[in-house]
Scaffold this motif. Structure first.
Motif, PDB file in Angstrom:
ATOM      1  N   ALA A  80       0.730  -1.174   0.018  1.00  0.00           N
ATOM      2  CA  ALA A  80      -0.009   0.008   0.161  1.00  0.00           C
ATOM      3  C   ALA A  80       0.714   1.378  -0.118  1.00  0.00           C
ATOM      4  CB  ALA A  80      -0.816   0.058   1.142  1.00  0.00           C
ATOM      5  N   ILE A  81       0.286   2.363  -0.789  1.00  0.00           N
ATOM      6  CA  ILE A  81       0.842   3.603  -0.488  1.00  0.00           C
ATOM      7  C   ILE A  81      -0.307   4.508   0.198  1.00  0.00           C
ATOM      8  CG2 ILE A  81       1.339   5.558  -1.710  1.00  0.00           C
ATOM      9  CD1 ILE A  81       2.183   3.846  -4.113  1.00  0.00           C
ATOM     10  N   GLY A  82       0.197   5.096   1.301  1.00  0.00           N
ATOM     11  CA  GLY A  82      -0.800   5.622   2.290  1.00  0.00           C
ATOM     12  C   GLY A  82      -0.345   7.112   2.502  1.00  0.00           C
ATOM     13  N   ALA A  83      -1.028   7.944   3.101  1.00  0.00           N
ATOM     14  CA  ALA A  83      -0.715   9.174   3.458  1.00  0.00           C
ATOM     15  C   ALA A  83      -0.297   9.472   4.991  1.00  0.00           C
ATOM     16  CB  ALA A  83      -1.950  10.135   3.406  1.00  0.00           C
ATOM     17  N   LEU A  84       0.650  10.216   4.981  1.00  0.00           N
ATOM     18  CA  LEU A  84       1.219  10.717   6.232  1.00  0.00           C
ATOM     19  C   LEU A  84       0.300  11.831   7.011  1.00  0.00           C
ATOM     20  CD1 LEU A  84       4.908  11.325   5.323  1.00  0.00           C
ATOM     21  CD2 LEU A  84       4.253   9.805   7.014  1.00  0.00           C
ATOM     22  N   GLY A  85       0.349  11.928   8.280  1.00  0.00           N
ATOM     23  CA  GLY A  85      -0.345  13.124   9.079  1.00  0.00           C
ATOM     24  C   GLY A  85      -1.716  12.526   9.370  1.00  0.00           C
ATOM     25  N   CYS A  86      -2.010  11.100   9.414  1.00  0.00           N
ATOM     26  CA  CYS A  86      -3.343  10.629   9.866  1.00  0.00           C
ATOM     27  C   CYS A  86      -3.023   9.071  10.288  1.00  0.00           C
ATOM     28  CB  CYS A  86      -4.382  10.800   8.954  1.00  0.00           C
ATOM     29  SG  CYS A  86      -3.839   9.495   7.461  1.00  0.00           S
ATOM     30  N   GLY A  87      -4.095   8.466  10.665  1.00  0.00           N
ATOM     31  CA  GLY A  87      -3.944   7.334  11.450  1.00  0.00           C
ATOM     32  C   GLY A  87      -3.408   6.094  10.614  1.00  0.00           C
ATOM     33  N   ILE A  88      -3.283   6.249   9.231  1.00  0.00           N
ATOM     34  CA  ILE A  88      -2.752   5.504   8.441  1.00  0.00           C
ATOM     35  C   ILE A  88      -1.255   5.270   8.616  1.00  0.00           C
ATOM     36  CG2 ILE A  88      -1.960   5.139   5.947  1.00  0.00           C
ATOM     37  CD1 ILE A  88      -4.650   6.492   4.841  1.00  0.00           C
ATOM     38  N   GLU A  89      -0.520   6.170   9.295  1.00  0.00           N
ATOM     39  CA  GLU A  89       0.713   5.902   9.754  1.00  0.00           C
ATOM     40  C   GLU A  89       1.001   4.698  10.441  1.00  0.00           C
ATOM     41  OE1 GLU A  89       2.775   9.227  11.466  1.00  0.00           O
ATOM     42  OE2 GLU A  89       2.110  10.663   9.925  1.00  0.00           O
ATOM     43  N   ASP A  90      -0.184   4.392  11.186  1.00  0.00           N
ATOM     44  CA  ASP A  90      -0.022   2.935  11.868  1.00  0.00           C
ATOM     45  C   ASP A  90      -0.487   1.882  11.189  1.00  0.00           C
ATOM     46  OD1 ASP A  90       0.629   4.420  14.259  1.00  0.00           O
ATOM     47  OD2 ASP A  90      -0.751   3.489  15.732  1.00  0.00           O
ATOM     48  N   ALA A  91      -1.186   1.830  10.104  1.00  0.00           N
ATOM     49  CA  ALA A  91      -1.765   0.903   9.263  1.00  0.00           C
ATOM     50  C   ALA A  91      -0.501   0.333   7.980  1.00  0.00           C
ATOM     51  CB  ALA A  91      -3.009   1.490   8.462  1.00  0.00           C
ATOM     52  N   ILE A  92       0.291   1.297   7.992  1.00  0.00           N
ATOM     53  CA  ILE A  92       1.555   0.810   7.198  1.00  0.00           C
ATOM     54  C   ILE A  92       2.987   0.854   7.816  1.00  0.00           C
ATOM     55  CG2 ILE A  92       2.729   1.631   5.042  1.00  0.00           C
ATOM     56  CD1 ILE A  92       0.159   2.717   4.135  1.00  0.00           C
ATOM     57  N   GLU A  93       3.670  -0.099   7.478  1.00  0.00           N
ATOM     58  CA  GLU A  93       5.064  -0.414   7.880  1.00  0.00           C
ATOM     59  C   GLU A  93       5.943   0.154   6.911  1.00  0.00           C
ATOM     60  OE1 GLU A  93       7.559  -3.488  10.645  1.00  0.00           O
ATOM     61  OE2 GLU A  93       6.331  -4.323   9.218  1.00  0.00           O
ATOM     62  N   ASP A  94       6.439   1.409   6.994  1.00  0.00           N
ATOM     63  CA  ASP A  94       6.948   2.082   6.003  1.00  0.00           C
ATOM     64  C   ASP A  94       8.386   1.230   5.352  1.00  0.00           C
ATOM     65  OD1 ASP A  94       7.369   4.123   3.996  1.00  0.00           O
ATOM     66  OD2 ASP A  94       8.021   5.773   5.380  1.00  0.00           O
ATOM     67  N   PHE A  95       8.590   1.258   4.131  1.00  0.00           N
ATOM     68  CA  PHE A  95       9.513   0.499   3.454  1.00  0.00           C
ATOM     69  C   PHE A  95       9.410  -0.983   3.545  1.00  0.00           C
ATOM     70  CE2 PHE A  95      11.428   4.785   3.940  1.00  0.00           C
ATOM     71  CZ  PHE A  95      11.593   5.019   2.708  1.00  0.00           C
ATOM     72  N   LYS A  96       8.317  -1.446   4.320  1.00  0.00           N
ATOM     73  CA  LYS A  96       8.063  -3.026   4.403  1.00  0.00           C
ATOM     74  C   LYS A  96       6.736  -3.190   3.861  1.00  0.00           C
ATOM     75  CE  LYS A  96      11.246  -3.542   8.322  1.00  0.00           C
ATOM     76  NZ  LYS A  96      11.490  -4.228   9.608  1.00  0.00           N
ATOM     77  N   SER A  97       5.738  -3.102   4.262  1.00  0.00           N
ATOM     78  CA  SER A  97       4.404  -3.207   3.752  1.00  0.00           C
ATOM     79  C   SER A  97       3.857  -2.362   2.943  1.00  0.00           C
ATOM     80  CB  SER A  97       3.266  -3.208   4.774  1.00  0.00           C
ATOM     81  OG  SER A  97       2.953  -2.034   5.476  1.00  0.00           O
ATOM     82  N   GLY A  98       4.678  -1.186   2.794  1.00  0.00           N
ATOM     83  CA  GLY A  98       4.114  -0.282   1.831  1.00  0.00           C
ATOM     84  C   GLY A  98       5.017   0.859   1.890  1.00  0.00           C
ATOM     85  N   ARG A  99       4.211   2.302   1.464  1.00  0.00           N
ATOM     86  CA  ARG A  99       5.328   3.362   1.562  1.00  0.00           C
ATOM     87  C   ARG A  99       4.096   4.491   2.029  1.00  0.00           C
ATOM     88  NH1 ARG A  99       9.300   5.310  -0.297  1.00  0.00           N
ATOM     89  NH2 ARG A  99       9.177   6.439   1.565  1.00  0.00           N
ATOM     90  N   LEU A 100       4.753   5.472   3.107  1.00  0.00           N
ATOM     91  CA  LEU A 100       3.857   6.495   3.536  1.00  0.00           C
ATOM     92  C   LEU A 100       4.635   7.693   2.920  1.00  0.00           C
ATOM     93  CD1 LEU A 100       4.092   5.508   7.224  1.00  0.00           C
ATOM     94  CD2 LEU A 100       2.113   5.635   5.748  1.00  0.00           C
TER      95      LEU A 100
END
Length: 366
Positions: A297-317
């Protein structure tokens, strides 16, 4: 632990879609499976109530529905009546969603119970001062506050010591067991967002960046799955930008169809942004559902999505409006697809409801 009688009052509940409802359903189901006795109070959201009745008959716990009325005040009164009817026979009361916070806080004045508020984000981020203050006062009546993300916790700093972070979960087995129907989705890469077509979910943020993305990926196609609330406005924007042929709105789909859409997509995208009223993405369950099927997944910073994506592993923030980061993230997830798919599945397993429910039970024990 000793078996508990648990009452859940929620602003949403299946079979109608919605993250708060999905969370409430899974929490109720897994608490009941763990030998607790669960009752749910929820609204009917369809006009006839037939869809809800069929769904409720399949459940392993009890659901009390508030019949849909033209006069909303009658539904508010019915909620209070049902809450006071079931409150005496339950030891733990859980409020999930904006209105349940007010109702349960009021009821707590009359009955001493263990009260828990599940905070998703928007209900504690109103820009209107009177609404915001009323929520803050209500939160003081709860024994425990559970935030579904660290971002949501940051929105209630004045109650910081009472807040426990328990992330959203998904039923991983459900995604592994579902049969996949061929959809033959167009485009490459195929981007997909699952959620209500609204400003908060970020579909428009993706559409606005498509003109530049298509220069790098001429066959790129963006698939939007979910209630078409603002579809007309978003289609009009896509038409003005000359990218309408690269966007498809599929509307609400069944669970099995959803698995098929995810199975044939390449990248899940959720570039959410806050609205003028303070409506904000508190987590992003749909991201974990995609991860469970190996979709990064690619998700947005600055909201709860930061907890839903493991950056550089399950996707990118990335920032929701950062075109350069969006383009490079797509390239990274495509070229390193095997690694991201494996990490996405592993990340989803950590959020299996069979694991997450134990964190709620641990809070009960305290």
């Amino acid at each position: 632990m000793q078996r508990k009688r648990v009452l859940i009052l929620t602003s949403e509940f299946p079979p109608q879609p919605g993250g708060i409802g999905t969370h409430a359903y899974q929490l109720a189901h897994h608490l009941q499976e763990a030998s607790h006795t669960v009752t749910v109070i929820a609204d009917e959201r369809s006009d006839s109530g037939v869809e809800e009745a069929k769904f409720d008959n399949t459940l392993i716990f009890k659901v009390q529905r508030i019949v849909k009325r033209r006069l909303r005040v009658l539904m508010y009164f019915k909620r209070l009546c049902l809450l006071f009817k079931y409150l005496p026979s339950n030891e733990i009361v859980i409020a999930s969603g904006k209105f349940p916070l007010w109702v349960v806080a009021f009821a707590s004045l009359f009955y001493k119970r263990q009260y828990m508020a599940v905070l998703h984000g928007s209900e504690v981020n109103f820009t209107q001062s009177l609404l915001n203050r009323s929520i803050r006062v209500s939160l003081q009546r709860f024994t425990t506050l559970v935030a579904v993300s660290h971002f949501t916790k940051s929105l209630v700093q004045d109650h910081h010591d009472a807040v426990v972070v328990i992330p959203n979960g998904i039923p991983v087995r459900q995604f592994e067991a579902q049969a996949i129907l061929p959809k033959d989705l167009k485009g490459y890469p195929k981007l997909i967002t699952v959620g209500n077509v609204t400003e908060r979910k970020g579909q428009l943020n993706v559409i606005r960046q498509l003109p530049e993305l298509i220069k790098a990926y001429p066959e790129l196609h963006y698939h939007c799955v979910g209630l078409p609330t603002q579809r007309d406005a978003f289609e009009a924007e896509a038409s003005l930008l000359g990218v309408l042929e690269h966007v498809s709105f599929h509307g609400r789909v069944s669970d099995m169809e959803l698995r098929s859409f995810l199975n044939e997509s390449d990248i899940f995208v959720m570039l959410s942004s806050p609205t003028s009223t303070g409506d904000v993405e508190g987590f992003g369950i749909a991201i974990l559902e995609a991860n469970a099927m190996g979709l990064p997944a690619i998700g947005a910073l600055g909201c709860g999505i930061e907890d839903a994506i493991e950056d550089f592993k399950s996707g990118r923030l990335i920032a929701y409006d950062d075109l350069v980061a969006f383009k490079t993230s797509i390239e990274e997830l495509i070229t390193q697809n095997a690694r991201y798919k494996e990490n996405a599945r592993s990340w989803a397993l950590k959020h299996d409801w069979a694991v997450i429910v134990n964190r709620y039970i641990a809070v009960f024990e305290k």
